[in-house]
Design a protein around this motif. Structure first.
Motif: not given
Length: 76
Positions: A11, A16, A20, A30
């Motif tokens: 991440s 992000i 998520e 994603i």
């Protein structure tokens, strides 16, 4: 390295939010990052396939196997 640590690093790398990665979404942007986290977890043998899948979005072991194959094919 634990699966949780790998999630944090993935991440951070992709910029992000960690939440998520574990969401129940199929959005390509994603999905690829989640597959990378699964691949790295398998590579570093952090947990069993079932445990990895559960920790990364409550997926089953077959999803982890598929993620490992997809990322391996991309690397090749």
């Amino acid at each position: 390295m634990k699966t949780e640590d790998i999630l944090k690093e993935v991440s951070y790398y992709y910029k992000i939010d960690e939440s998520e990665l574990v969401q129940k979404t199929r959005k390509r942007e994603i999905l690829e990052k989640r597959q990378m986290a699964m691949y790295l977890s398998c590579l570093f043998k952090t947990d069993s396939l079932s445990q990895i899948g559960y920790k990364i979005g409550k997926k089953d072991h077959a999803t982890v196997i598929n993620a490992r194959k997809v990322i391996s094919d991309l690397i090749d």
